[in-house]
Scaffold this active site. Structure first.
Site, PDB file in Angstrom:
ATOM      1  N   ARG A 188      45.723 -49.534  64.807  1.00 22.44           N
ATOM      2  CA  ARG A 188      46.783 -49.054  63.904  1.00 22.44           C
ATOM      3  C   ARG A 188      47.663 -50.233  63.491  1.00 22.44           C
ATOM      4  O   ARG A 188      48.142 -50.987  64.342  1.00 22.44           O
ATOM      5  CB  ARG A 188      47.611 -48.008  64.638  1.00 22.44           C
ATOM      6  CG  ARG A 188      48.532 -47.220  63.770  1.00 22.44           C
ATOM      7  CD  ARG A 188      49.296 -46.193  64.594  1.00 22.44           C
ATOM      8  NE  ARG A 188      48.493 -45.032  64.959  1.00 22.44           N
ATOM      9  CZ  ARG A 188      48.844 -44.166  65.919  1.00 22.44           C
ATOM     10  NH1 ARG A 188      49.955 -44.343  66.597  1.00 22.44           N
ATOM     11  NH2 ARG A 188      48.069 -43.129  66.191  1.00 22.44           N
ATOM     12  N   CYS A 220      50.284 -34.107  65.362  1.00 20.64           N
ATOM     13  CA  CYS A 220      50.269 -35.369  64.616  1.00 20.64           C
ATOM     14  C   CYS A 220      50.466 -35.204  63.107  1.00 20.64           C
ATOM     15  O   CYS A 220      50.815 -36.170  62.425  1.00 20.64           O
ATOM     16  CB  CYS A 220      48.981 -36.129  64.901  1.00 20.64           C
ATOM     17  SG  CYS A 220      48.822 -36.609  66.624  1.00 20.64           S
ATOM     18  N   CYS A 226      39.308 -38.729  67.845  1.00 17.78           N
ATOM     19  CA  CYS A 226      40.461 -38.482  68.711  1.00 17.78           C
ATOM     20  C   CYS A 226      40.014 -37.879  70.039  1.00 17.78           C
ATOM     21  O   CYS A 226      39.404 -36.801  70.071  1.00 17.78           O
ATOM     22  CB  CYS A 226      41.458 -37.553  68.029  1.00 17.78           C
ATOM     23  SG  CYS A 226      42.840 -37.192  69.127  1.00 17.78           S
ATOM     24  N   CYS A 247      45.501 -33.807  60.661  1.00 13.60           N
ATOM     25  CA  CYS A 247      45.397 -34.989  61.511  1.00 13.60           C
ATOM     26  C   CYS A 247      43.928 -35.422  61.588  1.00 13.60           C
ATOM     27  O   CYS A 247      43.043 -34.714  61.112  1.00 13.60           O
ATOM     28  CB  CYS A 247      45.929 -34.674  62.898  1.00 13.60           C
ATOM     29  SG  CYS A 247      44.798 -33.625  63.833  1.00 13.60           S
ATOM     30  N   LYS A 277      56.933 -42.984  73.838  1.00 15.02           N
ATOM     31  CA  LYS A 277      57.053 -43.439  72.448  1.00 15.02           C
ATOM     32  C   LYS A 277      58.415 -43.054  71.871  1.00 15.02           C
ATOM     33  O   LYS A 277      59.017 -42.041  72.274  1.00 15.02           O
ATOM     34  CB  LYS A 277      55.932 -42.855  71.605  1.00 15.02           C
ATOM     35  CG  LYS A 277      55.857 -41.344  71.633  1.00 15.02           C
ATOM     36  CD  LYS A 277      54.755 -40.796  70.742  1.00 15.02           C
ATOM     37  CE  LYS A 277      53.425 -40.718  71.409  1.00 15.02           C
ATOM     38  NZ  LYS A 277      52.411 -39.931  70.688  1.00 15.02           N
ATOM     39  N   CYS A 325      44.780 -30.199  67.912  1.00 13.11           N
ATOM     40  CA  CYS A 325      45.322 -29.848  69.236  1.00 13.11           C
ATOM     41  C   CYS A 325      46.825 -29.651  69.074  1.00 13.11           C
ATOM     42  O   CYS A 325      47.377 -29.907  68.003  1.00 13.11           O
ATOM     43  CB  CYS A 325      44.988 -30.948  70.257  1.00 13.11           C
ATOM     44  SG  CYS A 325      46.128 -32.331  70.271  1.00 13.11           S
ATOM     45  N   LYS A 362      60.404 -42.788  67.976  1.00 12.25           N
ATOM     46  CA  LYS A 362      60.104 -42.848  66.540  1.00 12.25           C
ATOM     47  C   LYS A 362      61.372 -42.844  65.680  1.00 12.25           C
ATOM     48  O   LYS A 362      62.240 -42.001  65.867  1.00 12.25           O
ATOM     49  CB  LYS A 362      59.210 -41.674  66.162  1.00 12.25           C
ATOM     50  CG  LYS A 362      57.865 -41.736  66.898  1.00 12.25           C
ATOM     51  CD  LYS A 362      56.933 -40.627  66.521  1.00 12.25           C
ATOM     52  CE  LYS A 362      55.553 -40.875  67.129  1.00 12.25           C
ATOM     53  NZ  LYS A 362      54.592 -39.804  66.821  1.00 12.25           N
ATOM     54  N   ARG A 415      57.862 -47.028  67.623  1.00 12.50           N
ATOM     55  CA  ARG A 415      56.664 -46.990  66.771  1.00 12.50           C
ATOM     56  C   ARG A 415      57.003 -47.381  65.341  1.00 12.50           C
ATOM     57  O   ARG A 415      58.160 -47.616  65.006  1.00 12.50           O
ATOM     58  CB  ARG A 415      56.105 -45.574  66.785  1.00 12.50           C
ATOM     59  CG  ARG A 415      55.677 -45.092  68.147  1.00 12.50           C
ATOM     60  CD  ARG A 415      54.487 -45.885  68.620  1.00 12.50           C
ATOM     61  NE  ARG A 415      53.921 -45.339  69.834  1.00 12.50           N
ATOM     62  CZ  ARG A 415      52.995 -44.377  69.894  1.00 12.50           C
ATOM     63  NH1 ARG A 415      52.567 -43.796  68.791  1.00 12.50           N
ATOM     64  NH2 ARG A 415      52.498 -43.992  71.042  1.00 12.50           N
TER      65      ARG A 415
END
Ligand code: SRM
Ligand code: SF4
Length: 571
Positions: free
Chosen positions: A88, A485, A442, A436, A220, A481, A222, A157
């Site tokens: 990424r 995302c 994934c 996503c 994380k 899931c 954001k 991030r």
């Protein structure tokens, strides 16, 4: 220069025994170096041999994955999984130059399975990168002044920023600040440069991570900048959301929103999506002090025992919003001002051509679920070869070819036409849909998302047409899931994967991302999804008020109850 506030009294690396295993792993990693360099040289396996290194590589923007379509077959053949890596890129605010585009395109063709993915946080992902090609990609990015530091991991991030061309005048100022914040919060370890660029380690008496310390963030973190009236970045889904206040050419400051997040888990009933709370206003010149204080608060008080409760939203709910705000103010050394008025219209993108006051043209292009390959990839490469402006990746996985001068517009139009840049045959629903990545890359996916949504949208389009609702803008988001995302829990319609072919269905989110939706059906397949939507659309077509959005209608009509607290626990 803003003074960084570090509360060393809570330096957790002193008492690691009481903390979760990932905290020990980080603290013992020699500032994210681990044994990654050795693992890369191991030719016995296509994977990284140490599981700690696999986790550490996330801080370097790299995920070890395997092709899930091939898992069973390879297991039967007694072969190791088909390991490959996702990389990424760190791209603050989602802006890149045509030469950067060309380099990324080139790297994807040679090392990334001839495909690129635009993400929901405005950056590029390469998939299918083999271990022995990782350095090629990272060094190639470095050649064009890009890197992947902190694109993943327990750190700040990729910083998001509204890219709507209509916000152009203010955009330049806010994008500059977003970049400055991104640079400010980036990990400072030289480990990345040593491993990927071959830099020599230099002995220094300076602290390697003056802000983060040895254990980085608990989880994380954001940050995103929104420019009203566009809420394209979904500011209420950010740990730290900053809402720009000012006029073109005169940016004044930011309303500060804290504690947003989407992730939840079926296995952990005390996890939940939460919308950020606006806690006040800071002038632009004091923004970095605010960022330090907010992140410092979470660094020092976030849960370092239970990772599933380690996001900032849970810290705030545990400490209380008032106490959290007061503590942030104490750390900043000044109080927040009362938040300034603002309003949002939508969280989607405005497609097609626009011209801004500076005389420049911009084309917002629909990229279904952010996936670029084949003729689309060729078309964008051709455009990058002639384009003199920038590319802007939107938070909805679309692309803006921005800043086109009069004399280049026709050329770019022709190139788009060759591809099929015509938006008129793409329905309003499809334009406002997002999925996503999910399968096959994934590791957490339980159901299809990117590969399935286009087909499901075609079926929902039929229902909408039957009710005369095909022109109605509505947001539809899918994930493979519950992790969220594509930020599903603020969509008007959302589907989150539970098992192959099975999804939870949510309705009632706010059209501009201001309200969480609610689950209406659990673990259902396509037939029941379509049946449930069909019933809701029938009522909407018959009973809707003028200009009433579908999500609002679902609440008014009692199809779902409104989430009043800005968060919901697992239904
Ligand atoms: Fe995400 C994990 C893909 C945006 C919440 N996300 C993952 C991983 C890395 C799976 C993993 O841990 O092994 C996925 C890689 C899939 C692949 O093959 O590429 C993944 N997330 C994505 C992307 C690519 C989805 C997309 O289709 O665009 C997005 C990359 C964004 C970026 O450029 O940085 C992406 N992920 C998000 C968002 C949306 C956002 O940030 O605005 C969220 C919800 C917001 C939030 O964080 O609360 C999100 N991803 C998660 C979570 C749940 C976190 C939590 O608090 O529980 C996970 C799982 C985890 O971290 O344990 C996760
Ligand atoms: Fe993977 Fe789940 Fe994120 Fe989709 S929502 S990319 S399935 S982690």
């Amino acid at each position: 220069m803003v003074k960084t506030v570090i509360d060393r009294s809570r330096d957790l690396s002193q008492s690691l025994d009481n903390l979760g295993p990932d905290e020990r792993m980080k603290a013992n990693s020699d500032y994210l170096r681990g044994s990654i360099a050795q693992g890369l040289l191991d030719r016995v396996t296509a994977a990284i041999p140490s599981s700690d290194d696999v986790k550490l590589m996330k801080f370097h923007g790299i995920y070890q994955q395997d092709d899930r379509d091939l898992r069973n077959e390879r297991r039967q053949q007694k072969l190791e999984p088909a390991y490959q890596f996702m990389i990424r890129v760190r791209l603050p605010g989602g802006v890149c130059t045509p030469s950067q585009w060309l380099k990324i395109d080139d790297l994807a063709r040679s090392n990334g399975g001839e495909t690129l993915r635009l993400t929901t946080r405005q950056t590029f992902q390469f998939h299918w990168v083999l271990k022995h090609n990782l350095k090629n990609v990272i060094q190639g990015l470095h050649d064009t002044l890009l890197d992947t530091i902190a694109a993943c991991g327990d750190d700040s991030r990729g910083v998001m920023c509204t890219v709507d061309p209509q916000c152009s005048a203010l955009h330049a100022d806010v994008a500059t600040i977003a970049k400055r914040v991104s640079d400010h919060v980036i990990p400072k370890t030289r480990g990345y440069h040593e491993i990927w660029y071959g830099d020599q380690r230099v002995v220094s008496s300076e602290q390697e991570e003056p802000f983060y310390g040895a254990t980085y963030m608990p989880r994380k973190f954001k940050i995103g900048f929104a420019l009203p009236p566009s809420n394209d970045i979904d500011v209420y889904a950010q740990d730290l959301g900053l809402i720009a206040i000012g006029e073109p050419g005169k940016l004044e400051g930011f309303n500060v929103a804290i504690g947003g997040g989407m992730g939840r888990s079926d296995k952990a009933p005390n996890t939940y999506p939460r919308l950020a709370n606006v806690i006040g206003y800071v002038p632009a010149k004091q923004l970095l002090a605010c960022v330090d204080a907010v992140m410092g608060f979470q660094r020092d008080y976030g849960d370092r025992k239970e990772r599933q409760n380690a996001r900032f939203k849970y810290t705030i709910d545990e400490k209380g919003l008032d106490w959290t705000t007061k503590e942030i103010e104490r750390r900043m050394g000044f109080d927040f001002e009362v938040s300034r008025p603002f309003f949002f219209e939508a969280n989607g993108d405005s497609f097609g051509w626009t011209r801004t006051d500076d005389g420049k043209h911009h084309f917002t292009m629909f990229i279904e679920n952010g996936r670029i390959s084949g003729s689309l990839m060729n078309c964008l490469r051709d455009i990058a070869r002639v384009h003199q402006g920038t590319f802007r990746l939107t938070p909805n996985q679309n692309l803006i070819i921005a800043g086109i001068e009069d004399q280049y517009r026709q050329t770019i139009e022709n190139l788009l036409e060759n591809y099929r840049g015509n938006l008129s045959d793409i329905s309003v629903l499809r334009r406002n849909s997002m999925a996503c990545v999910a399968l096959p890359t994934c590791g957490l996916a339980m159901a299809e998302s990117e590969r399935y949504l286009p087909e499901l949208v075609s079926k929902i389009e039929v229902l909408l047409r039957q009710k005369g609702l095909e022109k109605q803008p509505l947001t539809l988001r899918m994930t493979g899931c519950p992790n969220g995302c594509s930020r599903p829990y603020i969509a008007e319609i959302a589907l989150t994967g539970r098992a192959p072919g099975k999804y939870n269905l949510y309705l009632g989110g706010g059209f501009h991302g201001q309200r969480l939706n609610r689950m209406v059906r659990e673990n259902i397949g396509e037939e029941i999804i379509l049946e449930t939507l069909d019933q809701a659309f029938s009522r909407y077509a018959d009973e809707k008020l003028p200009n009433e959005y579908f999500g609002d209608f679902c609440i008014r009509a009692g199809i779902v109850d409104e989430v009043v607290e800005g968060r919901f626990f697992n239904d």
